[in-house]
Design an enzyme around this catalytic site. Structure first.
Site, short mmCIF file in Angstrom:
data_model
loop_
_atom_site.label_atom_id
_atom_site.label_comp_id
_atom_site.label_asym_id
_atom_site.label_seq_id
_atom_site.Cartn_x
_atom_site.Cartn_y
_atom_site.Cartn_z
N ARG A 181 51.27 -36.00 -3.71
CA ARG A 181 52.29 -36.98 -4.09
C ARG A 181 53.55 -36.34 -4.65
O ARG A 181 54.54 -37.03 -4.88
CB ARG A 181 51.70 -37.98 -5.09
N ASP B 148 41.79 -33.37 -10.56
CA ASP B 148 41.23 -34.72 -10.70
C ASP B 148 39.98 -34.62 -11.57
O ASP B 148 38.85 -34.73 -11.10
CB ASP B 148 40.93 -35.30 -9.32
N HIS C 2 44.55 -27.44 -1.88
CA HIS C 2 43.44 -27.74 -0.97
C HIS C 2 42.91 -26.45 -0.32
O HIS C 2 41.69 -26.25 -0.20
CB HIS C 2 43.90 -28.68 0.15
N LEU D 275 49.82 -28.83 -8.26
CA LEU D 275 50.07 -29.17 -6.87
C LEU D 275 49.39 -30.49 -6.53
O LEU D 275 48.25 -30.74 -6.90
CB LEU D 275 49.56 -28.07 -5.94
N ASN E 156 47.30 -34.15 4.18
CA ASN E 156 48.58 -33.73 3.59
C ASN E 156 48.33 -32.48 2.73
O ASN E 156 48.68 -32.43 1.56
CB ASN E 156 49.21 -34.85 2.78
#
Length: 280
Positions: free
Chosen positions: A185, A148, A33, A182, A28
Protein backbone atom coordinates in the site's frame (compact mmCIF):
# COMPACT_ATOMS: atom_id res chain seq x y z
CA UNK A 1 9.40 -21.85 -12.07
CA UNK A 2 5.85 -22.87 -12.88
CA UNK A 3 2.58 -20.96 -12.51
CA UNK A 4 -0.65 -22.85 -11.92
CA UNK A 5 -4.17 -21.54 -11.52
CA UNK A 6 -6.19 -24.52 -10.29
CA UNK A 7 -6.10 -26.55 -7.09
CA UNK A 8 -5.89 -29.76 -9.10
CA UNK A 9 -2.81 -28.58 -11.00
CA UNK A 10 -1.26 -27.45 -7.73
CA UNK A 11 -1.77 -30.86 -6.16
CA UNK A 12 -0.52 -32.65 -9.26
CA UNK A 13 2.75 -30.71 -9.16
CA UNK A 14 3.22 -31.30 -5.42
CA UNK A 15 2.32 -34.98 -5.32
CA UNK A 16 4.88 -36.88 -3.26
CA UNK A 17 6.51 -33.73 -1.86
CA UNK A 18 6.75 -33.67 1.94
CA UNK A 19 9.08 -30.72 2.60
CA UNK A 20 7.05 -27.95 0.99
CA UNK A 21 7.67 -24.41 2.27
CA UNK A 22 4.82 -22.00 1.60
CA UNK A 23 4.55 -18.21 1.39
CA UNK A 24 0.98 -16.89 0.98
CA UNK A 25 0.69 -13.39 -0.53
CA UNK A 26 -1.82 -11.12 -2.20
CA UNK A 27 0.68 -10.22 -4.90
CA UNK A 28 2.06 -6.77 -5.77
CA UNK A 29 5.32 -8.18 -4.47
CA UNK A 30 8.11 -6.10 -2.96
CA UNK A 31 11.44 -6.92 -1.31
CA UNK A 32 9.67 -7.84 1.91
CA UNK A 33 7.77 -10.64 0.19
CA UNK A 34 10.91 -11.83 -1.57
CA UNK A 35 12.70 -12.01 1.79
CA UNK A 36 9.97 -14.35 3.03
CA UNK A 37 10.62 -16.60 0.04
CA UNK A 38 14.35 -16.68 0.75
CA UNK A 39 13.63 -17.74 4.33
CA UNK A 40 11.21 -20.39 3.06
CA UNK A 41 13.92 -21.82 0.83
CA UNK A 42 16.18 -22.26 3.87
CA UNK A 43 13.54 -24.39 5.58
CA UNK A 44 11.97 -26.45 2.82
CA UNK A 45 11.99 -27.57 -0.77
CA UNK A 46 10.15 -26.87 -2.98
CA UNK A 47 8.99 -23.33 -2.20
CA UNK A 48 5.41 -22.53 -3.16
CA UNK A 49 3.97 -19.01 -3.25
CA UNK A 50 0.32 -18.13 -3.61
CA UNK A 51 -0.97 -14.91 -5.14
CA UNK A 52 -4.61 -14.31 -4.31
CA UNK A 53 -6.41 -11.10 -3.36
CA UNK A 54 -8.83 -12.43 -0.77
CA UNK A 55 -12.16 -10.63 -0.80
CA UNK A 56 -13.15 -12.07 2.59
CA UNK A 57 -10.60 -9.98 4.46
CA UNK A 58 -11.65 -6.65 2.97
CA UNK A 59 -14.38 -4.53 4.51
CA UNK A 60 -17.11 -2.81 2.46
CA UNK A 61 -15.25 0.53 2.39
CA UNK A 62 -11.75 -0.85 1.89
CA UNK A 63 -9.56 -1.12 -1.19
CA UNK A 64 -10.39 -4.57 -2.60
CA UNK A 65 -11.27 -3.26 -6.07
CA UNK A 66 -8.22 -1.02 -6.39
CA UNK A 67 -5.74 -3.37 -4.71
CA UNK A 68 -2.95 -3.78 -7.29
CA UNK A 69 -3.07 -6.97 -9.38
CA UNK A 70 0.41 -7.28 -10.88
CA UNK A 71 0.85 -10.99 -11.64
CA UNK A 72 3.25 -10.63 -14.64
CA UNK A 73 5.55 -8.31 -12.67
CA UNK A 74 5.32 -10.57 -9.62
CA UNK A 75 6.28 -13.62 -11.66
CA UNK A 76 9.24 -11.74 -13.16
CA UNK A 77 10.52 -10.81 -9.69
CA UNK A 78 10.30 -14.40 -8.48
CA UNK A 79 11.97 -15.71 -11.62
CA UNK A 80 14.81 -13.24 -11.06
CA UNK A 81 15.43 -14.42 -7.49
CA UNK A 82 14.93 -18.12 -8.32
CA UNK A 83 13.75 -19.08 -4.84
CA UNK A 84 10.26 -20.22 -5.84
CA UNK A 85 9.41 -23.48 -7.61
CA UNK A 86 5.66 -23.07 -7.98
CA UNK A 87 3.27 -20.11 -8.01
CA UNK A 88 -0.37 -20.78 -7.22
CA UNK A 89 -2.44 -17.93 -8.67
CA UNK A 90 -6.12 -18.93 -8.50
CA UNK A 91 -9.02 -16.70 -9.43
CA UNK A 92 -11.88 -16.06 -7.04
CA UNK A 93 -14.07 -18.78 -8.51
CA UNK A 94 -11.35 -21.36 -7.95
CA UNK A 95 -10.97 -20.48 -4.27
CA UNK A 96 -14.66 -19.82 -3.61
CA UNK A 97 -16.68 -21.93 -6.07
CA UNK A 98 -19.71 -21.57 -3.79
CA UNK A 99 -20.61 -19.16 -0.99
CA UNK A 100 -18.07 -19.62 1.81
CA UNK A 101 -20.56 -20.35 4.58
CA UNK A 102 -18.03 -22.29 6.66
CA UNK A 103 -15.52 -19.85 8.11
CA UNK A 104 -12.76 -19.91 10.71
CA UNK A 105 -13.45 -17.51 13.58
CA UNK A 106 -10.55 -16.45 15.80
CA UNK A 107 -11.28 -15.84 19.50
CA UNK A 108 -12.70 -12.43 20.33
CA UNK A 109 -9.86 -11.53 22.68
CA UNK A 110 -7.40 -11.74 19.80
CA UNK A 111 -9.47 -11.30 16.65
CA UNK A 112 -11.56 -8.31 17.74
CA UNK A 113 -8.84 -6.09 19.18
CA UNK A 114 -6.48 -3.64 17.46
CA UNK A 115 -6.80 -4.42 13.73
CA UNK A 116 -9.92 -6.47 14.41
CA UNK A 117 -11.64 -3.54 16.10
CA UNK A 118 -11.10 -1.21 13.15
CA UNK A 119 -11.50 -3.88 10.45
CA UNK A 120 -14.42 -6.06 11.60
CA UNK A 121 -14.28 -9.55 10.14
CA UNK A 122 -10.73 -9.09 8.89
CA UNK A 123 -9.20 -11.95 10.84
CA UNK A 124 -12.09 -14.27 10.05
CA UNK A 125 -11.31 -13.65 6.39
CA UNK A 126 -7.60 -14.19 6.96
CA UNK A 127 -8.05 -17.40 8.95
CA UNK A 128 -10.52 -18.81 6.44
CA UNK A 129 -8.33 -18.24 3.39
CA UNK A 130 -5.15 -19.37 5.17
CA UNK A 131 -6.89 -22.57 6.25
CA UNK A 132 -8.01 -23.20 2.67
CA UNK A 133 -4.56 -22.47 1.25
CA UNK A 134 -2.88 -24.74 3.79
CA UNK A 135 -5.33 -27.50 2.87
CA UNK A 136 -4.47 -27.03 -0.81
CA UNK A 137 -0.68 -26.77 -0.47
CA UNK A 138 -0.14 -28.99 2.59
CA UNK A 139 3.23 -27.45 3.46
CA UNK A 140 5.62 -28.49 6.19
CA UNK A 141 6.40 -24.85 6.96
CA UNK A 142 4.73 -21.54 6.10
CA UNK A 143 6.35 -18.12 6.36
CA UNK A 144 4.68 -14.89 7.48
CA UNK A 145 6.13 -11.44 8.12
CA UNK A 146 6.24 -9.71 11.48
CA UNK A 147 5.00 -6.50 9.89
CA UNK A 148 1.49 -7.95 10.27
CA UNK A 149 2.21 -8.81 13.90
CA UNK A 150 -1.32 -9.55 15.02
CA UNK A 151 -2.03 -11.59 11.90
CA UNK A 152 1.07 -13.69 12.57
CA UNK A 153 -0.14 -14.42 16.10
CA UNK A 154 -3.67 -15.23 14.94
CA UNK A 155 -2.43 -17.66 12.28
CA UNK A 156 0.12 -19.28 14.57
CA UNK A 157 -2.47 -19.82 17.30
CA UNK A 158 -5.00 -21.17 14.79
CA UNK A 159 -2.55 -23.75 13.48
CA UNK A 160 -1.55 -24.80 16.99
CA UNK A 161 -5.08 -25.11 18.35
CA UNK A 162 -6.37 -26.96 15.28
CA UNK A 163 -3.27 -29.18 15.34
CA UNK A 164 -2.36 -28.46 11.73
CA UNK A 165 0.90 -30.21 10.73
CA UNK A 166 2.64 -27.00 9.69
CA UNK A 167 5.30 -24.89 11.38
CA UNK A 168 4.72 -21.13 11.15
CA UNK A 169 7.95 -19.18 10.69
CA UNK A 170 8.25 -15.43 11.21
CA UNK A 171 10.47 -13.04 9.26
CA UNK A 172 11.48 -9.66 10.65
CA UNK A 173 9.87 -6.60 9.10
CA UNK A 174 11.76 -5.46 6.02
CA UNK A 175 12.22 -1.70 5.90
CA UNK A 176 13.32 1.00 3.50
CA UNK A 177 16.52 2.87 4.36
CA UNK A 178 14.50 5.55 6.17
CA UNK A 179 12.70 3.01 8.36
CA UNK A 180 9.36 2.76 6.59
CA UNK A 181 8.04 -0.80 6.65
CA UNK A 182 7.70 -2.14 3.12
CA UNK A 183 4.06 -2.56 2.15
CA UNK A 184 2.10 -2.99 -1.05
CA UNK A 185 0.00 0.00 0.00
CA UNK A 186 3.00 2.36 0.11
CA UNK A 187 2.45 2.93 -3.59
CA UNK A 188 -0.70 4.89 -2.71
CA UNK A 189 1.38 7.57 -0.94
CA UNK A 190 2.02 10.92 -2.58
CA UNK A 191 5.59 12.23 -2.65
CA UNK A 192 4.97 14.40 0.41
CA UNK A 193 3.22 11.57 2.25
CA UNK A 194 6.07 9.17 1.47
CA UNK A 195 8.49 11.64 3.05
CA UNK A 196 6.32 11.80 6.18
CA UNK A 197 5.57 8.07 6.42
CA UNK A 198 8.74 7.01 8.35
CA UNK A 199 7.45 9.06 11.29
CA UNK A 200 5.19 6.13 12.20
CA UNK A 201 8.19 3.90 12.94
CA UNK A 202 10.04 6.76 14.63
CA UNK A 203 7.05 7.18 16.94
CA UNK A 204 7.18 3.51 17.92
CA UNK A 205 10.89 3.83 18.60
CA UNK A 206 10.07 6.77 20.83
CA UNK A 207 7.77 4.54 22.89
CA UNK A 208 10.59 2.05 23.42
CA UNK A 209 12.99 4.83 24.37
CA UNK A 210 10.59 6.34 26.91
CA UNK A 211 10.02 2.92 28.47
CA UNK A 212 13.81 2.41 28.67
CA UNK A 213 14.02 5.85 30.28
CA UNK A 214 11.76 4.77 33.13
CA UNK A 215 8.15 5.36 32.02
CA UNK A 216 6.12 2.45 33.43
CA UNK A 217 2.59 3.56 32.50
CA UNK A 218 1.56 1.93 29.19
CA UNK A 219 -1.42 4.27 28.80
CA UNK A 220 0.88 7.27 29.07
CA UNK A 221 3.20 5.83 26.44
CA UNK A 222 0.24 5.28 24.11
CA UNK A 223 -1.26 8.71 24.73
CA UNK A 224 1.94 10.65 24.07
CA UNK A 225 2.66 8.71 20.87
CA UNK A 226 -0.87 9.02 19.50
CA UNK A 227 -0.90 12.75 20.18
CA UNK A 228 2.46 13.20 18.47
CA UNK A 229 1.08 11.57 15.32
CA UNK A 230 -2.18 13.52 15.45
CA UNK A 231 -0.25 16.78 15.80
CA UNK A 232 1.47 16.00 12.48
CA UNK A 233 -1.84 15.40 10.69
CA UNK A 234 -2.13 11.63 10.98
CA UNK A 235 -5.55 10.14 11.65
CA UNK A 236 -4.78 7.59 14.35
CA UNK A 237 -6.76 4.38 14.70
CA UNK A 238 -4.68 3.07 17.58
CA UNK A 239 -1.34 3.13 19.28
CA UNK A 240 -1.08 0.22 21.69
CA UNK A 241 1.55 -1.19 24.04
CA UNK A 242 0.95 -4.91 24.53
CA UNK A 243 2.66 -8.03 25.82
CA UNK A 244 4.46 -9.87 23.03
CA UNK A 245 3.18 -13.25 24.17
CA UNK A 246 -0.56 -12.61 23.88
CA UNK A 247 -1.21 -8.96 22.87
CA UNK A 248 -2.82 -8.23 26.22
CA UNK A 249 -2.13 -4.94 27.97
CA UNK A 250 0.68 -5.16 30.54
CA UNK A 251 0.13 -4.09 34.12
CA UNK A 252 2.51 -1.85 36.04
CA UNK A 253 4.22 -4.81 37.72
CA UNK A 254 4.94 -6.39 34.34
CA UNK A 255 6.24 -3.07 33.00
CA UNK A 256 8.70 -2.76 35.91
CA UNK A 257 9.70 -6.43 35.70
CA UNK A 258 10.86 -6.10 32.10
CA UNK A 259 8.00 -7.93 30.38
CA UNK A 260 8.77 -8.22 26.62
CA UNK A 261 6.46 -5.76 24.90
CA UNK A 262 5.42 -4.73 21.43
CA UNK A 263 4.17 -1.32 20.36
CA UNK A 264 1.65 -1.46 17.53
CA UNK A 265 0.14 1.40 15.56
CA UNK A 266 -2.28 1.99 12.72
CA UNK A 267 -2.91 5.43 11.29
CA UNK A 268 -3.97 7.09 8.07
CA UNK A 269 -1.67 9.42 6.20
CA UNK A 270 -3.95 11.12 3.72
CA UNK A 271 -6.06 8.31 2.28
CA UNK A 272 -3.50 5.57 2.98
CA UNK A 273 -3.69 3.47 6.12
CA UNK A 274 -0.33 2.29 7.41
CA UNK A 275 0.48 -0.18 10.18
CA UNK A 276 3.72 -0.93 11.97
CA UNK A 277 5.06 -2.42 15.18
CA UNK A 278 8.20 -2.65 17.25
CA UNK A 279 9.21 -5.26 19.81
CA UNK A 280 11.11 -4.00 22.86
Amino acid sequence: MKVVHTIQDLRDHLRGQNRVAFVPTMGNLHEGHLALMKLARQHGDPVVTSIFVNRLQFGPNEDFDRYPRTLPDDVAKMERDRDVYLVFAPDEREMYPEPQNYRVLPPDDLGDILEGEFRPGFFTGVCTVVMKLLACVQPRVAVFGKKDYQQLMVVRNMCRQLQLPVEILAHETVRADDGLALSSRNRYLSEAERAEAPVLYETLRGIAQRRAGGEQDPAALERVAAQALADRGWKVDYVAVRRQRDLKAPDVAEMSAGEPLVALAAAKLGATRLIDNLEF
